[in-house]
Design an enzyme around this catalytic site. Sequence first.
Site, PDB file in Angstrom:
ATOM      1  CD  GLU A 112      -4.057  -4.797   8.660  1.00 52.89           C
ATOM      2  OE1 GLU A 112      -3.985  -4.420   9.830  1.00 52.89           O
ATOM      3  OE2 GLU A 112      -3.636  -4.096   7.699  1.00 52.89           O
ATOM      4  CG  ASN A 132      -1.582   1.332   1.486  1.00 47.96           C
ATOM      5  OD1 ASN A 132      -2.439   1.745   0.702  1.00 47.96           O
ATOM      6  ND2 ASN A 132      -1.184   2.037   2.546  1.00 47.96           N
ATOM      7  CG  ASP A 178       0.501  -4.024   5.961  1.00 48.86           C
ATOM      8  OD1 ASP A 178       0.182  -4.356   7.116  1.00 48.86           O
ATOM      9  OD2 ASP A 178       0.915  -2.882   5.673  1.00 48.86           O
ATOM     10  CD  GLN A 186     -10.466   2.798  -0.307  1.00 44.89           C
ATOM     11  OE1 GLN A 186     -11.069   3.299  -1.259  1.00 44.89           O
ATOM     12  NE2 GLN A 186     -10.669   1.550   0.117  1.00 44.89           N
ATOM     13  CG  HIS A 229      -5.224   2.149   4.523  1.00 44.10           C
ATOM     14  ND1 HIS A 229      -5.788   3.247   5.118  1.00 44.10           N
ATOM     15  CD2 HIS A 229      -5.071   1.228   5.512  1.00 44.10           C
ATOM     16  CE1 HIS A 229      -5.943   3.018   6.419  1.00 44.10           C
ATOM     17  NE2 HIS A 229      -5.513   1.791   6.677  1.00 44.10           N
ATOM     18  CG  ASP A 284      -1.650   5.926   0.220  1.00 43.57           C
ATOM     19  OD1 ASP A 284      -1.586   4.840   0.821  1.00 43.57           O
ATOM     20  OD2 ASP A 284      -2.635   6.272  -0.467  1.00 43.57           O
TER      21      ASP A 284
END
Length: 453
Positions: A213, A96, A187, A148, A191, A157
């Site tokens: 997750e 991510n 992971d 997100q 997001h 990100d």
Amino acid sequence: PAGAAPAGSKKVIANLFEWNWSSVATECRTNLGPKGYGWVQVSPPQEHVRGSQWWLAYQPVSYRIESRKGTRAQFKSMVDTCHAAGVKVVVDAVVNHMSGQDNGGTGWAGSAYGHYDYPGIYQTQDFHHCGRNGGDDIANYNDRWEVQNCELVNLADLKTESDYVRTKIAGYLNDLLSLGVDGFRMDASKHMPAADIAAIRGKLSRSAYIVQEVIHGAGEPIQPGEYTGNGDVHEFRYGKDLARVFRSEKLAYLRNFGEGWGHLPSGSAAVFVDNHDTQRDVGGVLTYRDRGIYALANAFMLAWPYGSPTVMSSYTFSQRDQGPPSDSSGRTLNATCYSGWECEHRWPVIANMVGFRNATEGAGVVNWYDNGNNHIAFGRSGKGYVTINDEDSAVNGRSYQSGLPAGRYCDVVHGTFSNGTCSGPVITVDGGGWFAANVPAHDAIAIHVGARL
Ligand code: AAO
């Protein structure tokens, strides 16, 4: 296939959190394989930032397989050794984001990087800058877009909507697949939109087990159920609810634990009593510190046919950020059970209940019994039977309807079955399926067809 639990009859995962590769390899050969674990989950293997905290691996610097847990060659050798022991490998995949270091630096394996500059991989244009909350950080989990498109605790990100980024991520995952890896824990999946994960998955060179997750947050717009099309999803309510039941409610409430409690569909749920985050941050879950009660909660998880279970294996810590035992250059030391490493996956009750899980795979719950309080018992349709007494006093002189064929069975809570013998008490089931036993306070008895004398 999408939504499927790990394939094969041995589905239990041992999460050897922050173990180095050579220790994982040894453990596969000497304990995980022999005890019937089907999978080992390992911590993120890619190059990470430098430091001493436990969470370094959650800040990727490059996709080189070189970390404080070992080199690429050691990683590959670990995968091969685990496979030879019948244990598949699921990798914690951090895709991510990259690092959270404002000033950049040099990664574990020597790669220079900036917060938004990873030479040869990603540059500024590959990262989100949401323009909110001062530093681009996520503040409001009730805002889907923000969760997100802003940064999780300052971590750069990635624009997972970009085909370039997706291709780079898939390149990393495909490299791991080429080393023999069998699955990924994705992971921080919350997001990334589920469609982005689907697109990355679509670029994989072969099928792999996927578990995402996505921490359930009451009332949040992004819900775990959105992700089941990509694979399994961690059901965080499971460990929280189980802890509450064991600590302050009644085990009798567990008779419909799982879907009956509003949890994910069983076939999509990956469950655990605790994980590396909840054992630190989310108050109330049971951990290794709870000793016997923790073992009982894991025994229940392994006996109860909901979801795909992961057994946590921790190193001992007293402060939140404390890293695993390491040498002076920061390399993680070999895991030494019961000295710096808790090795919950080896605790006899937990390890023996993995055999119960394997022997009872696919068998439904029968003959549920509870005393309206903290003594419960149930069978697994002709394959196994367990009674858990979490009362403060023993339950003596009672008989139980096991639903099992007549025979002599090893009580795998108090003994280990190997080479046809039982190191503990033997339970005799009569022709009608009944057996008599005394169950001490905060204790259990479990028998199954895989441990029959
Ligand atoms: C470190 C430092 C930071 C620094 C950063 C960058 O601690 O101060 O800014 O470096 O330099 C791990 C550590 C972090 C570490 C990070 C990077 O935990 O401390 O930061 O590595 O090294 C959210 C995410 C979830 C995430 C979780 C920690 O949604 O994905 O936060 N977990 C994974 C990993 C985790 C890792 C990362 C992601 C990053 O498992 O180990 O971080 O790779 C609510 C939301 C959740 C949210 C939590 C926490 O949860 O619903 O989505 O998780 O809040 O913010 C009840 C509620 C539930 C609530 C929960 C927790 O259960 O029902 O809604 O309580 O409060």
